[in-house]
Write a protein that holds these residues in place. Structure first.
Motif, PDB file in Angstrom:
ATOM      1  N   HIS A   1       0.726  -1.223  -0.525  1.00 13.95           N
ATOM      2  CA  HIS A   1      -0.057   0.163   0.271  1.00 13.95           C
ATOM      3  C   HIS A   1       1.162   1.114  -0.291  1.00 13.95           C
ATOM      4  O   HIS A   1       1.727   0.994   0.289  1.00 13.95           O
ATOM      5  CB  HIS A   1      -0.907   0.469   1.301  1.00 13.95           C
TER       6      HIS A   1
ATOM      7  N   ASP B   1       0.081   6.013   0.371  1.00 20.68           N
ATOM      8  CA  ASP B   1      -0.525   6.881   1.143  1.00 20.68           C
ATOM      9  C   ASP B   1       0.359   7.765   1.640  1.00 20.68           C
ATOM     10  O   ASP B   1       1.515   8.206   1.681  1.00 20.68           O
ATOM     11  CB  ASP B   1      -0.451   6.875   2.205  1.00 20.68           C
TER      12      ASP B   1
ATOM     13  N   LEU C   1       4.259   7.913   3.054  1.00 17.96           N
ATOM     14  CA  LEU C   1       4.005   5.616   3.700  1.00 17.96           C
ATOM     15  C   LEU C   1       3.769   4.978   2.279  1.00 17.96           C
ATOM     16  O   LEU C   1       2.489   4.782   1.872  1.00 17.96           O
ATOM     17  CB  LEU C   1       2.219   6.182   4.971  1.00 17.96           C
TER      18      LEU C   1
ATOM     19  N   THR D   1       4.337   0.699   2.360  1.00 16.02           N
ATOM     20  CA  THR D   1       3.787  -0.164   3.370  1.00 16.02           C
ATOM     21  C   THR D   1       4.677  -1.631   2.394  1.00 16.02           C
ATOM     22  O   THR D   1       3.573  -1.658   1.183  1.00 16.02           O
ATOM     23  CB  THR D   1       1.736  -1.159   3.700  1.00 16.02           C
TER      24      THR D   1
ATOM     25  N   LEU E   1       6.500  -5.074  10.742  1.00 13.72           N
ATOM     26  CA  LEU E   1       4.894  -4.649  11.355  1.00 13.72           C
ATOM     27  C   LEU E   1       5.008  -6.393  12.228  1.00 13.72           C
ATOM     28  O   LEU E   1       5.509  -7.372  11.170  1.00 13.72           O
ATOM     29  CB  LEU E   1       4.074  -4.740  10.622  1.00 13.72           C
TER      30      LEU E   1
ATOM     31  N   ALA F   1      -0.234  -6.164  14.152  1.00 13.18           N
ATOM     32  CA  ALA F   1      -0.008  -4.257  13.575  1.00 13.18           C
ATOM     33  C   ALA F   1      -0.394  -4.660  11.705  1.00 13.18           C
ATOM     34  O   ALA F   1      -0.889  -3.698  11.008  1.00 13.18           O
ATOM     35  CB  ALA F   1       1.127  -3.955  13.280  1.00 13.18           C
ATOM     36  N   LEU F   2      -0.256  -5.650  10.892  1.00 13.69           N
ATOM     37  CA  LEU F   2      -0.319  -5.658   9.731  1.00 13.69           C
ATOM     38  C   LEU F   2      -2.297  -6.065   9.471  1.00 13.69           C
ATOM     39  O   LEU F   2      -2.894  -5.527   8.773  1.00 13.69           O
ATOM     40  CB  LEU F   2       0.080  -7.381   9.534  1.00 13.69           C
TER      41      LEU F   2
ATOM     42  N   PHE G   1      -3.848  -4.987  12.320  1.00 13.18           N
ATOM     43  CA  PHE G   1      -4.793  -3.655  12.347  1.00 13.18           C
ATOM     44  C   PHE G   1      -4.535  -2.682  10.431  1.00 13.18           C
ATOM     45  O   PHE G   1      -5.544  -2.197  10.486  1.00 13.18           O
ATOM     46  CB  PHE G   1      -3.908  -3.010  13.434  1.00 13.18           C
ATOM     47  N   SER G   2      -3.620  -2.914  10.366  1.00 11.33           N
ATOM     48  CA  SER G   2      -3.179  -1.980   9.063  1.00 11.33           C
ATOM     49  C   SER G   2      -4.330  -2.213   8.072  1.00 11.33           C
ATOM     50  O   SER G   2      -5.007  -1.412   7.289  1.00 11.33           O
ATOM     51  CB  SER G   2      -2.027  -2.029   8.656  1.00 11.33           C
ATOM     52  N   GLU G   3      -5.237  -3.652   7.724  1.00  8.91           N
ATOM     53  CA  GLU G   3      -5.697  -3.907   6.388  1.00  8.91           C
ATOM     54  C   GLU G   3      -7.270  -3.437   6.831  1.00  8.91           C
ATOM     55  O   GLU G   3      -7.767  -3.142   6.623  1.00  8.91           O
ATOM     56  CB  GLU G   3      -4.880  -5.510   6.746  1.00  8.91           C
TER      57      GLU G   3
ATOM     58  N   LYS H   1      -7.674  -0.934   9.063  1.00 11.49           N
ATOM     59  CA  LYS H   1      -7.909  -0.772   8.680  1.00 11.49           C
ATOM     60  C   LYS H   1      -7.688   0.894   7.551  1.00 11.49           C
ATOM     61  O   LYS H   1      -8.836   1.680   6.930  1.00 11.49           O
ATOM     62  CB  LYS H   1      -6.734   0.774   9.265  1.00 11.49           C
ATOM     63  N   ARG H   2      -7.686  -0.104   6.526  1.00 10.25           N
ATOM     64  CA  ARG H   2      -7.430   0.305   4.742  1.00 10.25           C
ATOM     65  C   ARG H   2      -8.858   0.255   4.242  1.00 10.25           C
ATOM     66  O   ARG H   2      -9.403   0.485   3.394  1.00 10.25           O
ATOM     67  CB  ARG H   2      -6.320  -0.435   4.421  1.00 10.25           C
TER      68      ARG H   2
END
Length: 93
Positions: free
Chosen positions: A10, A12, A33, A35, A64, A68-69, A71-73, A75-76
């Motif tokens: 990703h 951003d 950012l 990822t 990560l 954390a991975l 959570f990031s997924e 959130k996206r």
């Protein structure tokens, strides 16, 4: 990045932001950012390239963990926003 075996997950663009403190007499900076997934030896090559590039004032590379991975997924994908919409609908009824 992709030429050296990295997979971009990703990207951003945060845009132009005010820095917390001046760096090289500059008060604003452009934030980006990215990822990605890559082998460990790629990170050293990437950081050397970042240090050599005069346009990059600061960078931060972090690893990560699986939480954390996840959570990031979420959130996206907007899963957190869907939960807020559901709660708002429940309150409105």
């Amino acid at each position: 990045m992709t030429d050296n075996g990295a997979e971009i997950v990703h990207e951003d663009n945060w845009g132009l932001k005010k820095l917390a403190y001046p760096i090289q007499k500059k008060t604003t900076g452009y934030y980006h950012l990215t990822t990605f997934k890559a082998p460990g030896e790629f990170i050293n090559k990437l950081e050397v390239e970042y240090r050599r590039d005069e346009r990059i004032m600061r960078f931060l590379t972090v690893s990560l963990d699986k939480h954390a991975l996840a959570f990031s997924e979420k959130k996206r994908s907007g899963a957190f926003n869907k939960n807020k919409e559901t709660k708002t609908e429940e309150v409105a009824q």
